[in-house]
Every structure is written in structure tokens, then in C-alpha cells.
Write an enzyme that holds these catalytic residues in place. Sequence first.
Site, mmCIF file in Angstrom:
data_model
loop_
_atom_site.group_PDB
_atom_site.id
_atom_site.type_symbol
_atom_site.label_atom_id
_atom_site.label_comp_id
_atom_site.label_asym_id
_atom_site.label_seq_id
_atom_site.Cartn_x
_atom_site.Cartn_y
_atom_site.Cartn_z
ATOM 1 N N LYS A 85 72.531 12.722 72.760
ATOM 2 C CA LYS A 85 72.652 11.618 71.793
ATOM 3 C C LYS A 85 72.612 10.231 72.428
ATOM 4 O O LYS A 85 72.124 9.290 71.825
ATOM 5 C CB LYS A 85 73.946 11.755 70.972
ATOM 6 N N ASP A 121 76.220 10.024 61.762
ATOM 7 C CA ASP A 121 77.471 10.804 61.867
ATOM 8 C C ASP A 121 78.682 10.060 61.297
ATOM 9 O O ASP A 121 79.486 10.620 60.565
ATOM 10 C CB ASP A 121 77.783 11.107 63.341
#
Length: 301
Positions: A85, A121
Site C-alpha cells: 500500500k 479504507d
Amino acid sequence: MNDASESSAMFAGLPGISGGTRVCAVIGDPIEHSISPPIHNAAFRSLNMDFTYVAFRVRRRELAQAIEGVRALGIAGLNVTRPHKATVMRSLDTIEKTAREIGAVNTIVRSDAGLRGYNTDGQAALEVLRKLGGSLSGARVAVLGAGGASRAITYYLSKAVERVSVLNRTGAKGLRLAREVTRWSGTKCRSYRLNEANLRKETSESNILINTLPVDVFSRFATTLTQQRLIRPGMIVFDANYYDRESDFLAKAEQAGAKVSDGLEMLVGQAALSFELWTGRSAPIDVMYQAALEAKKAQTR
Ligand code: ATR
């Protein structure tokens, strides 16, 4: 049935894959237990869209090449999970401000300007917390962990609450996050070393508790939280992990009167936001949640 007719029957059974089918994917390592493919494929099917979604295991050393592959193959949309990420950001053309500040990208969108990184997220987590606890204004939050998941969640959450405490093993990382939270949102944030004494103190002074530590690391602290009755009625307890079976800790927290959620709803929420970025259409979130539940159940069989 001979081999040829069997394989053609299997091919015919694939839901609508053709030369024009657009491909979305998730990359990570490990990746085989990802339930993102069933979640997104259920969404594409329910809206009758000519898209499919697959998972690729990409090793750290092959990440930059994989992103070149995404460009060359015309992959329509990409999700990125552990451990890529943060590092994937180097391979992109542009990064949306929120993802840049968080320092992590979980969604990549293709456009004429190239590949653009987003982070869905934190917004997904905030939606879950709002569903559990309403406006959250005035809330005091204890967050366990200061890694990528914690950064994404605290980025959004800190804008909605009164005070945040970060508990982390590596003090310098916790301190850095605490300083950034104050810069992002102006909200008071302090960091503490992750240990039992600080956990007791900060949990007893908070009405929201968030775990972003890995399952095996959290289990020791979970025992302290339940045995010492630190979970109180009306508290919001959110564990960013999701579990094959019901989490023993969350079941006990619920018995103690807390409003609880594990990470499954957040996973579906981030998937829905990614879907909307790729397709410009409203995500069929109930269909996606149902697919996530079924995929999780199938893994435990
Ligand atoms: P994620 O994206 O899930 O947040 P991450 O960025 O690797 O993953 O962050 C993992 C978090 O779990 C960090 O807060 C990490 O603490 P450190 O900052 O000290 O590394 C925490 N963590 C991982 N293993 C741990 C362990 N054995 N004990 C305590 N904390 C641990």
C-alpha cells in the site's frame, strides 16, 4: 464427457467473459485468501456489467513491473493490499490528496492522465463507526496500532471526534502519527507505548476503542480488556481484522453492552467506494456484503 467438451462446457459456464470484458484486480502477497474477487464479481453480475475481478500474487521485488503490466494490459481498476500500500505510490502518475497524506493507496484508477492512487479504507471505517455510534462528536478514541490501517482510520476519524490516543509498540511511529493527526484535523492526539498499563488507562478514558493490530498480537490485549471489564455499556468497539468465525473478544464486548463491528463491513465499504471510482456507478452494497459473508463462510468449511 471428454476433456475438450468438458473444458468448453466450463468456459461456457463462466459468467459472461468475452473479448470485450474489462478486468479489475487486487494485488498483494499473500493474496489467495482475499475475498475481494467474490465481492466485486457479485456486484458486476448484479448490475449486468461486462467486468470481471481477479487476484494476483505480486512479490515485493516485482511490484513496479506489475504496475507496468497494469498499464500495458489496460486493467480497468486495481486494489492494493499488504504489503504494497505504501510502496506502490512510487509507481503511480498522481495521488489524491487524502491518500498522499495517509501515505497509503488501496485503490488505483486508470484515466487519460495515467494511474491515480486513492485510499478508500479510512472513509469506509468512518461510515461503519457512524452507523454504530451516530455523529461521534465529543467522542474520545483509543487506537491500537500506528501502521497503514491505523493511519487511514485516524485520518478520517480524528476530524469527527474530540480526542484520540494512539497506542503503539514503536514509540516513534506512534508519536509521528499523533503529530500528523493534530496537523490534519486540529484534534488533540497523544501517543503512548503499547502496554497493559497504558491500555487500561486509555481505554477507561475512551468511549471508542479501535484495534488495528494483527489478530495474534491483539489477542493478549483482548484478554486484558475483557477480564478487567474495560469494555463498558454504550462503548463502540471496532476491530479492523475480520474473522473466519465470530470473534470471541467482540462477542464478549457485545455481552458487556458495547456496539461492535469487525473489519468485514469496512472491507465491503472500501470495496464499494473503489467500485464507484472505477465504474462511476452506485455500488450494490447489500449484494456485496452478502457475497462477503458467503465467501467468508466458504473459507471456514
Ligand atoms: P496495517 O496496514 O494492517 O496497519 P502495518 O502497517 O504493518 O499493517 O502495521 C501493523 C501494526 O501492528 C503496527 O502498529 C505495528 O507496530 P509497530 O509500529 O511497532 O511495528 C503493530 N504490530 C505488528 N506486530 C506487532 C507485535 N508483535 N507487537 C506489537 N505490535 C505489533
